[in-house]
Enzyme design. Structure first.
Site, PDB file in Angstrom:
ATOM      1  CD  GLU A  31       8.069  -1.027  -3.516  1.00 34.50           C
ATOM      2  OE1 GLU A  31       7.465  -0.229  -2.787  1.00 34.50           O
ATOM      3  OE2 GLU A  31       8.097  -2.245  -3.305  1.00 34.50           O
ATOM      4  CG  ASP A  32       6.693   2.553   0.116  1.00 36.56           C
ATOM      5  OD1 ASP A  32       7.187   1.558  -0.449  1.00 36.56           O
ATOM      6  OD2 ASP A  32       5.971   2.463   1.125  1.00 36.56           O
ATOM      7  CG  PHE A  47      10.695   1.452  12.185  1.00 39.76           C
ATOM      8  CD1 PHE A  47       9.589   2.068  11.613  1.00 39.76           C
ATOM      9  CD2 PHE A  47      10.612   0.101  12.497  1.00 39.76           C
ATOM     10  CE1 PHE A  47       8.423   1.368  11.346  1.00 39.76           C
ATOM     11  CE2 PHE A  47       9.453  -0.618  12.239  1.00 39.76           C
ATOM     12  CZ  PHE A  47       8.361   0.014  11.661  1.00 39.76           C
ATOM     13  CE  LYS A  82      -2.847  -2.532   3.234  1.00 39.15           C
ATOM     14  NZ  LYS A  82      -3.159  -2.648   4.672  1.00 39.15           N
ATOM     15  CG  ASP A 111      14.408  -2.351   4.569  1.00 38.82           C
ATOM     16  OD1 ASP A 111      15.608  -2.552   4.788  1.00 38.82           O
ATOM     17  OD2 ASP A 111      13.582  -2.149   5.467  1.00 38.82           O
ATOM     18  CE  LYS A 140      15.134   2.015   6.541  1.00 38.51           C
ATOM     19  NZ  LYS A 140      14.453   1.077   7.452  1.00 38.51           N
TER      20      LYS A 140
HETATM   21  C1  PRP Z   1       7.485  -2.236   2.100  1.00 36.30           C
HETATM   22  C2  PRP Z   1       7.786  -1.386   0.876  1.00 36.30           C
HETATM   23  C3  PRP Z   1       8.361  -2.373  -0.093  1.00 36.30           C
HETATM   24  C4  PRP Z   1       9.049  -3.372   0.809  1.00 36.30           C
HETATM   25  C5  PRP Z   1      10.522  -3.085   0.808  1.00 36.30           C
HETATM   26  O1  PRP Z   1       6.227  -2.811   1.939  1.00 36.30           O
HETATM   27  O2  PRP Z   1       6.646  -0.746   0.372  1.00 36.30           O
HETATM   28  O3  PRP Z   1       7.367  -2.989  -0.878  1.00 36.30           O
HETATM   29  O4  PRP Z   1       8.520  -3.210   2.126  1.00 36.30           O
HETATM   30  O5  PRP Z   1      11.230  -3.977   1.622  1.00 36.30           O
HETATM   31  P1  PRP Z   1      12.357  -4.974   1.066  1.00 36.30           P
HETATM   32  O6  PRP Z   1      13.250  -4.169   0.147  1.00 36.30           O
HETATM   33  O7  PRP Z   1      13.090  -5.405   2.323  1.00 36.30           O
HETATM   34  O8  PRP Z   1      11.699  -6.121   0.388  1.00 36.30           O
HETATM   35  P2  PRP Z   1       5.441  -3.565   3.103  1.00 36.30           P
HETATM   36  O9  PRP Z   1       5.649  -5.037   2.937  1.00 36.30           O
HETATM   37  O10 PRP Z   1       5.813  -2.949   4.422  1.00 36.30           O
HETATM   38  O11 PRP Z   1       3.923  -3.273   2.728  1.00 36.30           O
HETATM   39  P3  PRP Z   1       3.090  -1.899   2.708  1.00 36.30           P
HETATM   40  O12 PRP Z   1       3.611  -1.074   1.561  1.00 36.30           O
HETATM   41  O13 PRP Z   1       1.683  -2.343   2.505  1.00 36.30           O
HETATM   42  O14 PRP Z   1       3.311  -1.209   4.028  1.00 36.30           O
END
Ligand code: PRP
Length: 195
Positions: free
Chosen positions: A111-112, A164, A55, A115, A143
């Site tokens: 993507e937001d 965080f 989301k 990580d 990051k």
């Molecule tokens: C977050 C973000 C990416 C992912 C990145 O989504 O939007 O999709 O984590 O992390 P990574 O590089 O370690 O894979 P999340 O799963 O928190 O879902 P959300 O956007 O619904 O909060």
């Protein structure tokens, strides 16, 4: 402050969970304008489909798209890679797939945050198999310290330290997405998330 009042402030005050502001609203929007101008130049005269990952990316997608002065379309995917905690479970599942085919289209994944890179790495492999003409990524935040999977991001808003972060789409336990800036979650709450 009584126990009850402390409890209420967590419910009523959106900013109660914010330790500090990492990227303020003006800086955020300024960088999104720059990214929009760069993307519009790169894709001018070509068909462009933006894919948002639900989301978190919804807020960034909406603002970025409004900075593009070229015709483009949007679609969304939902992917689950995390449990309730903050570390990747290593499990990536498609919860909602695209509505349209991306064959022979220019696709930009929005993507937001990147990580560990696990989500994006899975997503790019999955989308590549659908034979788009081109496939690139625009991530608002990365990051670098946390990166486990090397994922090529053509457009990056900001590189941030390993903290965080919440706000502007990013959540802690589904809250704080509606903050207009990127903030750092209060230490007590990070400890809670890690417990
Ligand atoms: C977050 C973000 C990416 C992912 C990145 O989504 O939007 O999709 O984590 O992390 P990574 O590089 O370690 O894979 P999340 O799963 O928190 O879902 P959300 O956007 O619904 O909060």
């Amino acid at each position: 402050m009584s126990q009850v009042e402390r409890g209420m402030s967590q419910v009523d005050d959106l900013t109660a969970g914010v330790q500090e502001i990492l990227i303020d609203e003006a800086t955020l929007q300024g960088r999104i304008r720059e990214l929009g101008a760069e993307i519009a130049e790169d894709y001018r005269g070509r068909d462009l489909l933006l894919i948002g990952v639900l989301k978190g990316a919804v807020f960034f997608m909406a603002d970025l798209m409004r900075q593009l002065d070229i015709p483009c379309e949007v679609d969304f995917m939902a992917i689950s890679s995390y449990g309730a905690g903050i570390d990747s479970s290593g499990v990536v599942r498609i919860l909602k797939d695209l509505d349209v085919s991306i064959e022979d289209r220019n696709v930009l994944v929005v993507e937001d945050i990147v990580d560990s890179g696990l989500t994006l790495s899975y997503l790019l492999r999955n989308l590549e198999a659908r034979r788009p003409t081109s496939l690139e990524v625009c991530a608002l935040l990365t990051k670098p310290e946390r990166r486990e999977n090397d994922v090529p991001c053509r457009y990056i808003g900001f590189e941030i330290p390993n903290r965080f972060v919440i706000g502007y789409g990013l959540d802690f336990a589904e809250r704080y997405r509606n903050l207009p800036y990127i903030g750092v979650l209060r230490e007590e709450l990070v400890a809670q998330a890690e417990a």
